[in-house]
Design an enzyme around this catalytic site. Structure first.
Site, PDB file in Angstrom:
ATOM      1  CE  LYS A   1      17.006  15.660  -5.170  1.00  0.00           C
ATOM      2  NZ  LYS A   1      16.742  14.381  -4.643  1.00  0.00           N
TER       3      LYS A   1
ATOM      4  CE  LYS B   1      20.078  22.244   0.512  1.00  0.00           C
ATOM      5  NZ  LYS B   1      19.275  22.373  -0.628  1.00  0.00           N
TER       6      LYS B   1
ATOM      7  CE  LYS C   1      24.698  16.367  -4.656  1.00  0.00           C
ATOM      8  NZ  LYS C   1      24.018  15.552  -3.729  1.00  0.00           N
TER       9      LYS C   1
HETATM   10  P1  AMP Z   1      18.693  12.204  -2.954  1.00  0.00           P
HETATM   11  O1  AMP Z   1      17.986  12.314  -4.238  1.00  0.00           O
HETATM   12  O2  AMP Z   1      19.491  13.409  -2.587  1.00  0.00           O
HETATM   13  O3  AMP Z   1      17.812  11.685  -1.853  1.00  0.00           O
HETATM   14  O4  AMP Z   1      19.767  11.079  -3.189  1.00  0.00           O
HETATM   15  C1  AMP Z   1      19.400   9.729  -3.264  1.00  0.00           C
HETATM   16  C2  AMP Z   1      20.627   8.868  -3.331  1.00  0.00           C
HETATM   17  O5  AMP Z   1      21.327   9.148  -4.566  1.00  0.00           O
HETATM   18  C3  AMP Z   1      21.629   9.116  -2.195  1.00  0.00           C
HETATM   19  O6  AMP Z   1      22.193   7.867  -1.813  1.00  0.00           O
HETATM   20  C4  AMP Z   1      22.658   9.993  -2.831  1.00  0.00           C
HETATM   21  O7  AMP Z   1      23.914   9.844  -2.209  1.00  0.00           O
HETATM   22  C5  AMP Z   1      22.677   9.475  -4.273  1.00  0.00           C
HETATM   23  N1  AMP Z   1      23.113  10.533  -5.210  1.00  0.00           N
HETATM   24  C6  AMP Z   1      22.541  11.757  -5.391  1.00  0.00           C
HETATM   25  N2  AMP Z   1      23.204  12.471  -6.317  1.00  0.00           N
HETATM   26  C7  AMP Z   1      24.231  11.676  -6.740  1.00  0.00           C
HETATM   27  C8  AMP Z   1      25.283  11.842  -7.703  1.00  0.00           C
HETATM   28  N3  AMP Z   1      25.413  12.954  -8.411  1.00  0.00           N
HETATM   29  N4  AMP Z   1      26.152  10.817  -7.856  1.00  0.00           N
HETATM   30  C9  AMP Z   1      26.027   9.670  -7.138  1.00  0.00           C
HETATM   31  N5  AMP Z   1      25.067   9.453  -6.220  1.00  0.00           N
HETATM   32  C10 AMP Z   1      24.171  10.437  -6.024  1.00  0.00           C
END
Ligand code: AMP
Ligand code: TRP
Length: 332
Positions: free
Chosen positions: A196, A111, A193
């Protein structure tokens, strides 16, 4: 029974990467492990969000936990701030983490490198709060996507350091990273990746996207000119990503088997098959989501989950504070 713990930080709506990389594994795990799944709302405020948007995301996140199959009878599901011990142990963890360690965390570094301005102190120290989330419950395993592995490794390092200094306080947890689907990529920029924070919104399939929109996103995904359904993330990142999605959503069907099925067929046929599987999954999730949001299940789940979690967390925090010498009157 071994204990598994994980959380999601819904700074946006949950997407297919969250489902494939994390949430689907929470659901599988509750059959075999004692599962603790929480909504990391303290982590959410490390980045600025409109209060009404944050509240909607949190509500949808709980509803989607349940809609994807987490069962409050089998798993402990709660909101992080309902168990105040997280913030308190978080500060203690922060005091046992070196600046050098935080400086190595790639999520923050990325970031900063992108030139994002006004990054908060909370975002910088966030991995220490994550360490507290995990260590409060003596979790054996932490199922996460690839991007969180470094944070779980930091958690291990701090736990080992504190165990060494104060005696055996914490179980040292292990990250569990899925073999396929730990890093689902953007449909429009398959070198990034799925996230959101996708600006165009076309590369990210949200779990609550209307089905026709989700289908359009898959059909419009970026591929290549090699005209071969083959897994090669270097040369064919878009197709490889779709293969991972298809495999993960069809009970981890071997990628080689899918390649064979599409030998000699065009990308249009392949994308249609991916879109069918994605839409079928979203439809089931959305039907459940609608049922859940019109009931009182969210409230009762969070109340019961917080009660169960708080008992475990209070015990651990008291033990830690005593070992460090912070207490005057020992708590039992
Ligand atoms: P977050 O929404 O960043 O809190 O992510 C929640 C969970 O989803 C974490 O375990 C992340 O590692 C997983 N995650 C987020 N984005 C991805 C993605 N593009 N592919 C696989 N896992 C993801
Ligand atoms: N940091 C995680 C993410 O952004 C969310 C999270 C917070 C978490 N605390 C956790 C995940 C503890 C696993 C365990 O995805």
């Amino acid at each position: 029974m071994k204990r598994m713990l994980s959380g999601i930080k819904p700074t946006g709506q949950l997407h297919l990467g969250n489902y494939i990389g994390a949430l689907s594994h929470f659901v599988e795990s509750q059959e075999e492990f004692e599962m603790i799944a929480f909504i990391a709302n303290l982590h959410c405020i490390t980045v600025p969000l409109e209060p009404s948007e944050l509240q909607k995301n949190l509500h949808d996140c709980v509803a989607l936990y349940l809609a994807c199959g987490l069962d409050p009878k089998k798993s402990t599901i709660f909101l992080q701030t309902d168990v105040k011990e997280h913030a308190q142990l978080g500060f203690i963890m922060c005091c046992h983490t070196y600046l050098g360690e935080l400086n190595r965390m790639t999520q923050f570094k990325d970031k900063q490198a992108k030139g994002e301005s006004n990054l908060s102190g909370g975002l910088y120290t966030y991995p220490t709060l994550m360490a507290a989330d995990i260590l409060l419950y003596d979790a054996d395993y932490v199922p996460v996507g690839e991007d969180q592995k470094q944070h779980v490794e930091l958690t291990r390092d701090v736990a080992i350091r504190m165990n060494h200094r104060y005696g055996d306080l914490f179980k040292v947890p292990e990250p569990l990273i899925p073999k396929v689907g730990a890093r689902i990529m953007s449909l429009t920029e398959p070198d990034k990746k799925m996230s959101k924070s996708d600006e165009t919104n076309k590369g990210c399939i949200y779990l609550l996207d209307p089905l026709e929109i989700a289908r359009k996103k898959v059909m419009g995904s970026v591929t290549d000119s090699l005209a071969k359904v083959h897994y090669d993330p270097e040369l064919q990142p878009g197709i490889s990503n779709l293969l991972q999605i298809l495999s993960s959503l069809s009970n981890n069907r071997p990628i080689g088997e899918i390649e064979q099925e599409f030998e000699g067929k065009g990308y249009g046929d392949f994308k249609r098959a991916v879109a069918d599987v994605v839409c079928a999954k979203l439809e089931v999730i959305q039907t459940e989501y609608n049922r859940i949001t019109s009931s009182d299940l969210i409230e009762t789940t969070l109340q019961e989950g917080a009660k169960k979690a708080q008992i475990l967390a209070a015990k651990k925090l008291a033990q830690v504070q005593q070992a460090i010498g912070m207490e005057i009157i020992p708590k039992e």
